[in-house]
Write an enzyme that holds these catalytic residues in place. Structure first.
Site, PDB file in Angstrom:
ATOM      1  N   CYS A  17       3.071 -63.134 -30.915  1.00  0.00           N
ATOM      2  CA  CYS A  17       2.568 -61.784 -30.702  1.00  0.00           C
ATOM      3  C   CYS A  17       2.147 -61.548 -29.259  1.00  0.00           C
ATOM      4  O   CYS A  17       1.953 -62.474 -28.482  1.00  0.00           O
ATOM      5  CB  CYS A  17       1.344 -61.524 -31.590  1.00  0.00           C
ATOM      6  N   ASN A 125      -2.967 -63.260 -31.853  1.00  0.00           N
ATOM      7  CA  ASN A 125      -1.779 -63.989 -31.413  1.00  0.00           C
ATOM      8  C   ASN A 125      -1.991 -65.459 -31.718  1.00  0.00           C
ATOM      9  O   ASN A 125      -2.949 -66.062 -31.236  1.00  0.00           O
ATOM     10  CB  ASN A 125      -1.557 -63.784 -29.912  1.00  0.00           C
ATOM     11  N   GLY A 126      -1.101 -66.051 -32.517  1.00  0.00           N
ATOM     12  CA  GLY A 126      -1.219 -67.468 -32.827  1.00  0.00           C
ATOM     13  C   GLY A 126      -0.984 -67.732 -34.297  1.00  0.00           C
ATOM     14  O   GLY A 126      -0.468 -66.892 -35.035  1.00  0.00           O
ATOM     15  N   TYR A 292       9.464 -70.848 -21.346  1.00  0.00           N
ATOM     16  CA  TYR A 292      10.288 -69.837 -22.002  1.00  0.00           C
ATOM     17  C   TYR A 292       9.584 -68.516 -22.283  1.00  0.00           C
ATOM     18  O   TYR A 292      10.126 -67.456 -21.999  1.00  0.00           O
ATOM     19  CB  TYR A 292      10.820 -70.428 -23.312  1.00  0.00           C
TER      20      TYR A 292
END
Length: 503
Positions: A17, A125-126, A292
């Site tokens: 996210c 996020n996670g 990345y």
């Protein structure tokens, strides 16, 4: 983890996210268009999530929130009329890829709950390593859950009254105490935006696995020189990555520290506390943010991600030199590493692919031929740059090996004399349980073939991965940490997870 991938590119790893928040300074109601700023910030973070997105805003009242959510890309989900309805002085936004919870609309964040004292919004996020334990604890209290998302577990945990001591009143929850209670119950991995009333809390887990940073909005005029304490400020912003700040005329202030709870109001930014890691444990920022996930113009640990990627290429050139005529990259995240390889080796850099940016999603196809075409339609060979030449082709990672095989075949068909593959990261051997959709061990090509065997399978003249030691050296070499401890999670490469996994 959900591995029901809705798009086919078997080499693409996907981050969970992106988070973005904004709060206006000065007199409220503000003239700052908070919802549009969040919208633009989310577009800058679109690479971190493309399945769904949402924005929640508030005028500062504890009992009122406005929300709009949609599926797909941010600019498809939000129209001008939607943003016009999201009036407010502060707000948070979220772009999502699913790891837990699937792609259903009810999993779209930010999540909102109604409490006795206030409304609460959360963006996460996670992925929690102890989600099953937390789910059991919540359901034993008689709380029903609407989704399989671990983000819902977090917001429901915040609804639980914190243990003493705290500063709760009948009108106002003690959010720092509640957040600390949540952090005691969840080791990792999370960055959070928590919004209630007139305040946003930015939170990062004690290991710092997922990034989060703070910024300041500057009126879009005049010089873009260094920010100082006397600078005029329209508001404060918080983002998963600093690359989102320039698009809203913002400047990076600093990163949220691992374990830190930051309180953001119209009056400023205040560090509430830092929840410590267990003794002797080091931070564990996901090293694949450098390889990345992060945009190359993002600043992490005091350095631009682009710089770290170039250093990966330099280290790869030292580690695995090759006689060749041209160095190039699989667009686009491998490009900085390819430039670093070219500079270190003295071999000229040339583009060998024109990337089609308008192919859209490539859904899983029923035959091998169609799966290969799904890859090939993304690239067109610039054959005059490499015909009858020996190519060193840099890629950032190999997951299953399907994409690189199709690319090598394309280069050979277009006239490449030799194709030598250099991977600017080590081989992936282990799944991630902290927010990345790395497949199972059985699906990872590195667990089936060593580098020499893989080179033969994909049609390369040679193939070499960057070592773990050289990757760690590359991401630390230019970091500016001001004496703070540095550490990175390499679990997907080494199997050494920063915390004990719980099932």
């Amino acid at each position: 983890m959900s591995l029901e991938l809705s798009e086919f590119n078997s080499e693409e790893l996907r981050e969970a996210c992106g988070l973005f928040g904004c709060i206006a300074t000065g007199k409220w109601p503000t003239n700052l268009d908070v919802s549009h700023i969040i919208y633009l910030g989310m577009i800058a973070l679109q690479h971190r999530g493309q399945e769904s997105c949402g924005i929640v805003t508030s005028n500062g009242d504890q009992k009122q929130l406005q929300s709009h959510k949609g599926s797909g890309l941010v600019n498809h989900s939000f129209k001008e009329d939607d943003l016009a309805l999201l009036k407010g002085n502060l707000g948070i936004g979220h772009t999502r890829y699913s790891t837990l919870g699937g792609t259903e609309h009810l999993n779209t964040q930010p999540f909102i709950v109604n409490m006795k004292q206030a409304k609460l919004a959360l963006a996460h996020n996670g992925e929690l390593v102890n989600a099953s334990e937390l789910r059991k604890a919540i359901m034993e209290r008689g709380v029903g859950l609407s989704t399989e998302s671990d983000s819902e577990l977090m917001i429901q945990t915040l609804c639980l009254a914190p243990p003493e001591p705290n500063n709760e009143t009948d009108e106002h929850p003690d959010w720092p105490a509640r957040i600390k209670n949540l952090m005691r119950r969840t080791k990792t991995a999370y960055s959070l935006l928590v919004m209630s009333g007139d305040t946003i809390y930015a939170v990062r887990d004690p290991y710092g696995l997922r990034p989060l940073c703070l910024g300041k909005l500057i009126p879009p005029r005049g010089s873009l020189g260094p920010l100082d304490n006397g600078s005029e400020c329209d508001g404060y912003v918080v983002s998963s990555e600093s690359c989102a700040f320039p698009s809203v005329s913002g400047r990076l202030l600093r990163e949220v520290e691992p374990g830190e709870i930051v309180e953001i109001t119209k009056n400023g930014i205040r560090s509430v506390c830092i929840v410590p890691r267990p003794e002797n444990d080091r931070p564990a920022l996901c090293i694949f943010e450098y390889v990345y996930f992060a945009r190359p113009d993002t600043v992490m640990e005091g350095q631009m991600v682009y710089t770290a990627r170039m250093e990966c290429g330099r280290q790869l050139a030292k580690q695995a030199p090759v006689d060749a005529d041209v160095v190039s990259a699989v667009p686009e995240s491998a490009t900085p590493a390819a430039i670093g390889f070219a500079e270190e080796s003295g071999i000229k850099y040339r583009e060998v692919f024109c990337k089609n940016r308008y192919v859209g999603r490539s859904f899983i196809q029923p035959s091998t031929r169609l799966r290969q075409l799904a890859v090939l339609k993304k690239f067109g060979p610039l054959s005059e740059n490499f015909r009858d030449k020996r190519i060193v082709l840099i890629d950032d990672s190999i997951v299953r090996g399907t994409t690189i095989a199709a690319i090598i075949r394309m280069l050979r068909d277009a006239g490449a004399l030799e194709v030598h593959i250099r991977i600017a990261s080590p081989p992936l051997h282990h799944p991630c349980y902290m927010g990345i959709n790395i497949p199972t061990k059985e699906e990872l090509i590195a667990n089936k073939s060593n580098a020499e065997e893989l080179a033969a399978q994909v049609g390369a003249d040679s193939l070499v991965y960057l070592t773990v030691e050289n990757l760690e050296y590359a991401v630390k070499k230019h970091a500016v940490t001001n004496g703070k401890p540095v550490g990175h999670c390499t679990a997907c490469l080494t199997g050494k997870y920063p915390v004990e996994l719980e099932w």
